[in-house]
Design an enzyme around this catalytic site. Structure first.
Site, PDB file in Angstrom:
ATOM      1  N   ASP A 165      35.800  52.762  38.435  1.00 50.67           N
ATOM      2  CA  ASP A 165      34.374  53.102  38.515  1.00 50.67           C
ATOM      3  C   ASP A 165      33.743  52.470  39.757  1.00 50.67           C
ATOM      4  OD1 ASP A 165      34.646  54.419  36.048  1.00 50.67           O
ATOM      5  OD2 ASP A 165      32.676  53.746  35.357  1.00 50.67           O
TER       6      ASP A 165
ATOM      7  N   ASP B 150      38.873  39.492  40.775  1.00 53.86           N
ATOM      8  CA  ASP B 150      37.527  39.227  41.317  1.00 53.86           C
ATOM      9  C   ASP B 150      37.513  39.440  42.834  1.00 53.86           C
ATOM     10  OD1 ASP B 150      39.254  37.052  41.384  1.00 53.86           O
ATOM     11  OD2 ASP B 150      37.771  35.571  40.742  1.00 53.86           O
TER      12      ASP B 150
HETATM   13 MN    MN Z   1      36.267  54.359  32.451  1.00 56.51          MN
END
Ligand code: MN
Ligand code: IPM
Length: 364
Positions: free
Chosen positions: A256, A228
């Protein structure tokens, strides 16, 4: 003497064919200018369309070739309407190739190129340049297709092995050592483990092995972050990182996130590397909505081809290709839209990039 490499090409679905063609076109220019190696291609079918036509995500011939080839260049795969009865996507190759052939290191460089707008505002492009090493064969995704579902509940299991944790840690330290550039913040070579060892035993296990492995690399700084906090840090202080090593699902998510900070996944290549076999791909999906509309950005696929050259040992050619992509963006020659698409599509990028490659090659 010319070295020949035998390369399997899996164009994939959606924009796959057009961006893979673009990458091969660029490779040809590099190859012609260097003249010291040649690439021999063998095309095979794989992906969602392949699943629709044959009932399998990859053909037996492709699988056979994949195991014998020097390397594989793969395009993005997947189509939204090609699904299995349980609702999961069919035609994806991740589980198929990565786990089956023990390609345990998923290497995902995150680099901000000049004149590319990211959501972080006007950041100096030189400030984001790190590599995520995602463990590719275990972790939560090893449960792919193996979880248990009843009418009332479903479960998937996260697995960590000592061997898996050690080899991926070692891979990350070696990568940090070999990567020319240290962390943008201070030039330090630094490997950061991202985990959730404050909550789960499996991650505490991974951390112990990581820290033990680190002792073999006294020249590399070692750090650990909970996932986190790492997500926040990749937004707030990406310049701190040189190499990040992490579990399979965390690496999937964080890559991503990292991709978004450098203008989108269209800028991001990835490598899947095992002790013998490897394949190279963009980290994004097949974007069927823009396929054939002259909008796709082939940069990810071209950079994946560059990573492949480096892996094959053609380091000078790889550097020429990578430096040319940097220069291409530095000269602002790519008409990017706000969504990361390219006006005019892959052919525009190829045409501009080839010119830059010729100029840079002439100077070397
Ligand atoms: Mn992926
Ligand atoms: C990736 C992809 C794949 C993964 C999917 C499509 C199976 O998201 O390569 O990051 O989960 O690894």
């Amino acid at each position: 003497m010319t070295t020949s490499y035998w390369i399997v090409v899996l164009p994939g679905d959606g924009i796959g064919r057009e961006i893979v063609d673009a990458a091969l076109d660029v490779l040809e220019t590099v190859q012609t200018l260097y003249g010291r190696f040649s690439l021999i291609y063998e095309y095979h079918q794989a992906g969602a369309q392949c699943f629709r036509e044959t009932g399998a995500a990859i053909t037996p011939e492709a699988l056979k070739a994949f195991q014998r080839t020097d390397s594989t260049l793969k395009g993005p795969v997947g189509l939204p309407d090609v699904r299995r009865p349980d609702g999961t996507e069919a035609g994806l190759l991740g589980g198929e190739l990565r786990v089956r052939f023990d390609l345990y290191a998923n290497v995902r460089p995150i680099r901000l190129f000049p004149n590319v707008d990211g959501p972080l505002g006007n950041r100096d492009p030189d400030r984001i340049d790190y590599v995520i090493v995602r463990e590719n064969c275990e972790g939560l995704y090893l449960s792919r297709g193996k979880g248990i579902t009843t009418a009332q509940a479903a479960t998937d299991t996260l697995l960590m092995t000592a061997q898996g944790c050690e080899r991926i840690s070692r891979f990350a330290f070696n990568l940090a050592r070999n990567k020319k550039r240290g962390a943008p913040q201070d030039g330090r070579k630094r490997v950061t483990l991202v985990d959730k060892s404050n909550v789960l035993k499996s991650f505490a296990f991974f951390r112990n092995i990581f820290l033990k492995t680190a002792q073999d690399f006294p020249d590399i700084e070692t750090g650990c972050l909970y996932v986190d906090a790492a997500a926040a840090a990749l937004v707030n202080r990406p310049e701190h990182f040189q190499v990040i090593v992490t579990e399979n699902m965390f690496g999937d998510i964080l890559s991503d996130l990292g991709g978004a900070t450098v203008g989108g996944l269209g800028m991001c290549p990835g490598a899947n590397i095992g002790d013998k076999l490897s394949y190279f791909e963009p980290i994004h999906g097949s974007a069927p909505d823009i396929a054939g509309r002259n909008l796709a950005n082939p940069t990810s696929q071209i950079l994946a081809a560059g990573m492949m050259l480096r892996h094959l040992g053609e380091t000078e050619a790889a550097a020429l290709l990578e430096d040319s992509v940097w220069e291409l963006y530095a000269q602002n020659r790519i008409p990017l839209t706000s969504t990361g698409a390219v006006e005019g599509g892959p052919s525009v990028v190829v045409k501009e990039l080839k010119q830059v490659i010729k100029v840079l090659a002439g100077r070397r």
